[in-house]
Scaffold this active site. Sequence first.
Site, PDB file in Angstrom:
ATOM      1  N   ASP A 173      -6.691  19.284 -24.083  1.00  0.00           N
ATOM      2  CA  ASP A 173      -6.453  20.179 -25.300  1.00  0.00           C
ATOM      3  C   ASP A 173      -5.885  19.328 -26.297  1.00  0.00           C
ATOM      4  O   ASP A 173      -5.217  18.248 -25.756  1.00  0.00           O
ATOM      5  CB  ASP A 173      -5.905  21.492 -24.921  1.00  0.00           C
ATOM      6  CG  ASP A 173      -4.677  21.537 -24.096  1.00  0.00           C
ATOM      7  OD1 ASP A 173      -3.977  20.330 -24.362  1.00  0.00           O
ATOM      8  OD2 ASP A 173      -4.381  22.244 -23.364  1.00  0.00           O
ATOM      9  N   LYS A 196     -10.918  22.374 -27.326  1.00  0.00           N
ATOM     10  CA  LYS A 196     -11.279  23.808 -26.585  1.00  0.00           C
ATOM     11  C   LYS A 196     -10.726  24.941 -27.406  1.00  0.00           C
ATOM     12  O   LYS A 196      -9.641  24.761 -28.297  1.00  0.00           O
ATOM     13  CB  LYS A 196     -10.874  23.867 -25.287  1.00  0.00           C
ATOM     14  CG  LYS A 196      -9.478  23.956 -24.720  1.00  0.00           C
ATOM     15  CD  LYS A 196      -8.991  24.026 -23.478  1.00  0.00           C
ATOM     16  CE  LYS A 196      -7.501  24.306 -23.189  1.00  0.00           C
ATOM     17  NZ  LYS A 196      -7.032  24.261 -22.077  1.00  0.00           N
ATOM     18  N   GLY A 229     -10.418  26.459 -14.513  1.00  0.00           N
ATOM     19  CA  GLY A 229     -11.663  26.515 -15.513  1.00  0.00           C
ATOM     20  C   GLY A 229     -11.599  25.498 -16.514  1.00  0.00           C
ATOM     21  O   GLY A 229     -12.604  24.826 -16.873  1.00  0.00           O
ATOM     22  N   THR A 230     -10.477  25.152 -17.319  1.00  0.00           N
ATOM     23  CA  THR A 230     -10.450  24.103 -18.099  1.00  0.00           C
ATOM     24  C   THR A 230     -10.990  22.733 -17.517  1.00  0.00           C
ATOM     25  O   THR A 230     -11.642  21.986 -18.044  1.00  0.00           O
ATOM     26  CB  THR A 230      -8.923  23.975 -18.714  1.00  0.00           C
ATOM     27  OG1 THR A 230      -8.667  25.323 -19.565  1.00  0.00           O
ATOM     28  CG2 THR A 230      -8.900  22.850 -19.664  1.00  0.00           C
TER      29      THR A 230
END
Length: 315
Positions: A173, A196, A229-230
């Site tokens: 990110d 994201k 998840g990321t």
Amino acid sequence: METENARLKIFSGNANPELAREIGAYLGVPLGAAKVSRFSDGEISIAIDESVRGEDVFVIQPTCEPVNDNLMELLILIDALRRASAWRITAVVPYYGYARQERKTRARDPISAKLVANLITAAGADRVLTMDLHAAAIQGFFDIPVDHLTAVPILADYFNSKGLERAVVVSPDLGGVTRARNFAERIGAEIAIIDKRRPAPNVAEIMNLIGDVRNKSVIMIDDLIDTAGTICQGAGALIDQGARAVYACCTHPVLSGPALERLEESPLQEIIVCNTIPVPENKAIAKLRRLSVAPLLGEAIIRIHKDLSVSKLFD
């Protein structure tokens, strides 16, 4: 009392006693005699079974799962040591829980990271030693000195030993770009960034990739892996963009909810984490490799005890 006349003592709660023992072994200092237990109604009972009067005391306690229990243990340990006349108390919090609630993102949100800082200070801590805060600004939430360490050199040393060719470091990110750049400089790699957004807590959507990863070995770095998840979505997107192999590394292996299943099924070659948070055997999947932060924390404790510069550790 002068610092040099105060003996160094280490105490630990139940959050990560293995790390505390490693740090004690590195320092050549046995863990202090303290019993942390529960009353029948679940309240925390603390018994300090040795004198700490006039001593320089370090309490090692990450506020990981169960977060609230471990936080209360830390606060009560600090209070007990303060009331026992310890000369100085340093809260060694390798993983700082509630760090992801460090600002208001909508009306009436709490700023829990500030509340935790207030609690640690009010309990009687004179100083805080922590690692890779989710937001570096949290240091400013304290009215006492904070030493903020990073595990980036430990992770970089590991990947330097692997000798990956054509490596690219990817920040999952925009907020992690500084960490990724620091890491990339240490291993001599380029960087790329995943753009994201989070429509809800613990839910990430990959929007775009800034940078070139085609036919390259990619290392994703973050401060923590929670539900994974990321990291797993990012790994899939990187493979789709032509990456030859994808690795992941982080300081704090929170690994909650579906994290293990996601990591097992992901295209990640290896996941490198540190032992700021204990990883029980049932979570020790084959892809997961743990590195110890005990020497780094031990060196920082020595420097604090001797009133030396902690930042020199990263020069």
